[in-house]
Design a protein around this motif. Sequence first.
Motif, short mmCIF file in Angstrom:
data_model
loop_
_atom_site.label_atom_id
_atom_site.label_comp_id
_atom_site.label_asym_id
_atom_site.label_seq_id
_atom_site.Cartn_x
_atom_site.Cartn_y
_atom_site.Cartn_z
N UNK A 107 0.81 -1.21 0.00
CA UNK A 107 0.00 0.00 0.00
C UNK A 107 0.85 1.27 0.00
N UNK A 109 2.79 3.15 -2.01
CA UNK A 109 2.61 4.21 -3.01
C UNK A 109 1.20 4.79 -2.94
N UNK A 232 -13.16 -9.23 1.30
CA UNK A 232 -12.31 -8.37 0.46
C UNK A 232 -11.61 -7.29 1.28
N UNK A 238 -7.99 -11.02 -2.93
CA UNK A 238 -8.30 -10.49 -4.27
C UNK A 238 -9.47 -11.20 -4.93
N UNK A 239 -10.09 -12.16 -4.25
CA UNK A 239 -11.24 -12.84 -4.84
C UNK A 239 -12.11 -13.45 -3.78
N UNK B 224 -11.58 -2.35 -3.11
CA UNK B 224 -11.84 -3.76 -3.41
C UNK B 224 -13.10 -4.24 -2.71
N UNK B 241 -13.77 -11.06 -8.43
CA UNK B 241 -12.32 -10.99 -8.38
C UNK B 241 -11.86 -9.57 -8.71
N UNK B 242 -10.77 -9.14 -8.10
CA UNK B 242 -10.11 -7.89 -8.46
C UNK B 242 -8.76 -8.27 -9.06
N UNK B 245 -7.24 -11.93 -9.15
CA UNK B 245 -8.20 -12.67 -8.34
C UNK B 245 -7.67 -14.02 -7.89
N UNK B 248 -4.18 -15.14 -8.66
CA UNK B 248 -3.06 -14.57 -7.89
C UNK B 248 -2.63 -15.51 -6.78
N UNK B 256 3.93 -11.83 -8.77
CA UNK B 256 2.69 -11.07 -8.55
C UNK B 256 2.95 -9.58 -8.35
N UNK B 257 4.21 -9.23 -8.05
CA UNK B 257 4.54 -7.82 -7.78
C UNK B 257 4.40 -6.99 -9.06
N UNK B 258 3.69 -5.88 -8.96
CA UNK B 258 3.57 -4.98 -10.10
C UNK B 258 4.69 -3.95 -10.00
N UNK B 274 -2.61 -6.60 -9.68
CA UNK B 274 -3.44 -6.13 -8.56
C UNK B 274 -4.78 -5.58 -9.02
N UNK B 277 -5.50 -1.58 -7.60
CA UNK B 277 -5.61 -1.15 -6.21
C UNK B 277 -4.45 -1.71 -5.40
N UNK B 278 -4.09 -1.01 -4.34
CA UNK B 278 -3.11 -1.52 -3.38
C UNK B 278 -3.54 -1.00 -2.01
N UNK B 279 -3.64 -1.91 -1.05
CA UNK B 279 -4.12 -1.51 0.27
C UNK B 279 -5.52 -0.93 0.22
N UNK B 281 -6.63 1.11 -2.08
CA UNK B 281 -6.61 2.46 -2.66
C UNK B 281 -6.14 2.35 -4.12
N UNK B 282 -6.73 3.15 -5.00
CA UNK B 282 -6.37 3.09 -6.41
C UNK B 282 -4.93 3.54 -6.60
N UNK B 283 -4.29 2.93 -7.61
CA UNK B 283 -2.87 3.22 -7.87
C UNK B 283 -2.68 4.03 -9.13
#
Lengths: 353, 353, 353, 353
Positions: A107, A109, A232, A238-239, B224, B241-242, B245, B248, B256-258, B274, B277-279, B281-283
């Motif tokens: 989280x 960033x 979630x 994530x699912x 999410x 799924x996000x 999903x 992952x 899996x790391x973006x 992902x 989203x991360x945590x 929150x949108x990235x």
Amino acid sequence: MSLNSFGRLLRVTTWGESHGPAIGAVVDGCPPGLTLGEADLQPWLDRRRPGTSRFTTQRQEPDTVRILSGVYEGRTTGTPIALHIDNVDQRSKDYAGVAQAYRPGHADYAYDAKYGFRDPRGGGRSSARETAMRVAAGGVARLVIPEVRVRAYLVELGGDRVETFDDAEIDANPFFCPDAAAAARWEVLLDAARKAGSSLGAVVECVATGVPAGWGSPVYGKLDADLAAACMSINAVKGVEIGDGFAAARLRGEDNADAMRPGPDGPVFLSNHAGGTAGGISTGQPVVVRMALKPTSSILTPVETIDRSGAAAEIATPGRHDPCVGIRAAPVMEAMVALVLADAKLQHRAQCG
Amino acid sequence: MSLNSFGRLLRVTTWGESHGPAIGAVVDGCPPGLTLGEADLQPWLDRRRPGTSRFTTQRQEPDTVRILSGVYEGRTTGTPIALHIDNVDQRSKDYAGVAQAYRPGHADYAYDAKYGFRDPRGGGRSSARETAMRVAAGGVARLVIPEVRVRAYLVELGGDRVETFDDAEIDANPFFCPDAAAAARWEVLLDAARKAGSSLGAVVECVATGVPAGWGSPVYGKLDADLAAACMSINAVKGVEIGDGFAAARLRGEDNADAMRPGPDGPVFLSNHAGGTAGGISTGQPVVVRMALKPTSSILTPVETIDRSGAAAEIATPGRHDPCVGIRAAPVMEAMVALVLADAKLQHRAQCG
Amino acid sequence: MSLNSFGRLLRVTTWGESHGPAIGAVVDGCPPGLTLGEADLQPWLDRRRPGTSRFTTQRQEPDTVRILSGVYEGRTTGTPIALHIDNVDQRSKDYAGVAQAYRPGHADYAYDAKYGFRDPRGGGRSSARETAMRVAAGGVARLVIPEVRVRAYLVELGGDRVETFDDAEIDANPFFCPDAAAAARWEVLLDAARKAGSSLGAVVECVATGVPAGWGSPVYGKLDADLAAACMSINAVKGVEIGDGFAAARLRGEDNADAMRPGPDGPVFLSNHAGGTAGGISTGQPVVVRMALKPTSSILTPVETIDRSGAAAEIATPGRHDPCVGIRAAPVMEAMVALVLADAKLQHRAQCG
Amino acid sequence: MSLNSFGRLLRVTTWGESHGPAIGAVVDGCPPGLTLGEADLQPWLDRRRPGTSRFTTQRQEPDTVRILSGVYEGRTTGTPIALHIDNVDQRSKDYAGVAQAYRPGHADYAYDAKYGFRDPRGGGRSSARETAMRVAAGGVARLVIPEVRVRAYLVELGGDRVETFDDAEIDANPFFCPDAAAAARWEVLLDAARKAGSSLGAVVECVATGVPAGWGSPVYGKLDADLAAACMSINAVKGVEIGDGFAAARLRGEDNADAMRPGPDGPVFLSNHAGGTAGGISTGQPVVVRMALKPTSSILTPVETIDRSGAAAEIATPGRHDPCVGIRAAPVMEAMVALVLADAKLQHRAQCG
């Protein structure tokens, strides 16, 4: 806004950061007269507690919960129940790198983008440490629904699925795995991942038995929707699936129908593809939920990233992390499902008497 | 309780039954000064409208929306926007059987268990007819987030997956299918299922582009979680799924790391496992959501069941039904995702200025 | 945000402007199985209806309510109840002046300051026309609390107080005045004010009998707080009291104490200074609330003001207005008190079974 | 249910009993980046602190507040702020009598009627001790609205009204009284009441200056309604007024109108009968609120009552009590008004940008 609160009638608000002095929760709306003491909550916390095997973080947190309000002479009074756990084993120096560069998948960033800055120590508020309070609050929820048994276990780790189900096995291995053979394989898998500085994902399933027909509500208060949001909201999930979930999309209508026959206490269902709900309302069948967790984002393997100034960087996350966050998510999932069901019970009582 | 309301700051309340005189929605919290007329909403409703091909119910509903409040001289005033659609083509006589016996997989039994009785005509409140109002309200939400494009399409029908993606194709076939070859196969598949008195499930994917980094909130207000609740509240949805999903859960941490690189306008991500989203929150990456719908429960094939008295029965559902409810769920999913994102934008503005 | 909604478990959302096509309300959370038809609501609306005497606005609105959802075969189903009233007698041309200059005491300037513009016709959303929907919704609330009788009446008009109380008199004069002699005086007072192009204020009292001990909740859910918010949300209300209210501040502790004696069905109270609540919870005594309404802001007497451009102006408000908005506020107050109590009943049932 | 929470976007949840180990609050939704430390909150708590003169309870509570989360390196992070105060001076033995018999005017009987039992020590949750947390949370709210000054003071004690207003005097006497002569009279009045084992009521006024036009919302989110609920939720409050309040009901329309003239920064109002709001929205004038508090219910004078078994009894309340709860309610009122205004600011920002 109530973004750190969960539930409608049994409402939990959590607070606290990974490396702050403490974490806590306030449970509001609990019915009065329930027998409640710390001893009712501690066993659930002990199941989630870190440092109990080499497959979870080595941070040593006793997670001793104290009840600071809402209980008098051993019974709930109907006023808010404050739950409190002191943080005792922070190693904030591990996070010097994290403070400067963003861990991909984490989280870091997003928090900076939202708030302008963040508490980097142990992930701050985004740490799964918050879930300890869910487990404590879930312990209260269980007292509200004594008729229900909620049980979660891993059905997949690192892509390897269980093949058998033995309830007694779940608490007999460090993976909440109902299949002894799978647990043995997972030990090897996870050891290898850990040593390679990597991490693995998991799928956790939760079954609630004893839920009567009629809990949950149409449209936006569907039990399915509440369960999905509950799961979630757990770190790394994530699912989410209810009943057959994605597999149901591959069935034909007649195969997916849970046919009914007359029974002594209401209908007997011939299958449970729906996972215990119809139209968002419980049917009296077991409620079945599954959730997928991505592999832990904090890994030792270096990954390409940027730092706070926007410059290119590379990051590896030392610290003490779970090589598979899915394992300790099982007691958390139980807690969230218990909270959803306890709330649904109170909602049903409010509207339908 | 607000169980028929959705959203925190942009709040939608829907009402109405399948065979009542009308259905409607109230959208509260909309910013003032937005240009809004019926013509801004009708195109979205037309995409969801039944009776446009042989692959959807033959009920003929023009779904003509009227705005009854909250707009003055073509602009939103900041007061509640009432949306209203008259029901014009009910055939309640089709539901004589449904009134007596419970359709497996449908909400009939659960509603009776909860409320003691129910409106059986067309499924009453449990009918997907309610989703027309979501689409109308979603049209308002889109005006709140002009920077975002929300687009949903089917990626699987009856277990058959798309293999290519062509945005222009989505509106060129009756399946919101981005793959012309798959659309041709689905035509055959669904014709066969329909003729056999059966039904099929589907998987719908929705991508929102243009979402800036920073929308959504930690813990229980995760983007999410809100997206999951939004999708799970749609009729027949059993999984969400996000990003990657469930897949992952089968990846290793480093895969899996973006990873991120410096870019001219913030980071450039090298992948999007992902789903934006991360945590919670949108990235700044595209927000990617997928949902699974079970096959339509109302089928002509007779299924074993019980009646209201608890006696054994068999039921086949004539009426006019979608052989695959997943198709018309695509515009509904777009609406729900737009509502979640518009709300997140207002939430972010409230807290972070 | 839910700023056009009221209530926690029995939740009312209203919409509509004074000169829009219609006004409406959605009542969510109503228990199922209650007998409900338009005929249960219309009598309450008829009491609030304008144009029934020369002491209220001459706008002719039949205020015929229609129930568009939530009722099947004459009983509530537990799903949202949509209530709808068409506006039939708008004279928007009266408001040309209002569109340009701000009426002191009215919402005109504040709305423009907040939203940047406004619907000036009849006051738009700020019109007391909205309260018709409260009365309709209050009719539903009354069905939820059949054990309670809610009765409001004027105790003061233009500074002239009632001296006697005769329940039968309340509906026998155009002022909801329980004192025939006062009603006669008020007729003279209000005629004079009306002819002088002025307006008068009023104090309305509401008593709810039959409320059992135990409704309402500690701290922020106090019955007193909910009643205060309910009354203060009514147009033109500027003060609220529970029980002795401001007079209690002049009593000594022993004089204000409502002493108790043993009675056959719980305690017998020797006085009711508290107005039926203690610690925010009902005590079983009659719940007594009073509210003060300022004189109508729309008057024929010209007042100094500014126009939309900020320039000096003078405004007189022709239109058709109540010379004393306090009169028709009595049925509105009854509705709001009924809504608060019905909600408190459901809340109590949720938490305390 | 959120009955121990207050606010929509800046949301405060309090917990704790008078004689429990501690009391606390969680403040959720606070904007990030505000400078905040214990030293910003303690001065407000010190003003409310008991035991500072012979006119308040002699219970010695330092009320030292600790911030346990939501702040990093001296700035708010946007995550929940946990506030914590240890209780240090309980004398629970004083409450042996209270546990058995009901104090008239107090919450004892109502709590038992609702919950079946209660924590009698110091009034448990119904104690005004809870208001310490409001003052702490109000300190956070003040940081959200630096443009606003909120100031409360007593205008009446035991029926004796102030005649002059001197802001500097407010903190120069133990009564928050803006009139030195009145303060001298009150000293005599309250000494006499205390020695007689009695208690007195009070009226507190609060003025907020610097509130811009446009805060607050129509209908159920009226600033007036939120202020009324906020004040009525304070212990012992039985009446609330905005602006002229009940006196407005005795004015004629033209006398009550707050006429406007053009000014350099928006309109100049020629009067402020409305107390700074119109249609529920701030007008830019000072926001003026008044509340009435009944005399303390806990008095030494014996009063007729019943005990838990329903038998006749007599009760006098020894313990340590404020002879006039209205005094220490002034800082509490400031806190509640600050919370309402801070919330209104965030709401306005959310909807109107």
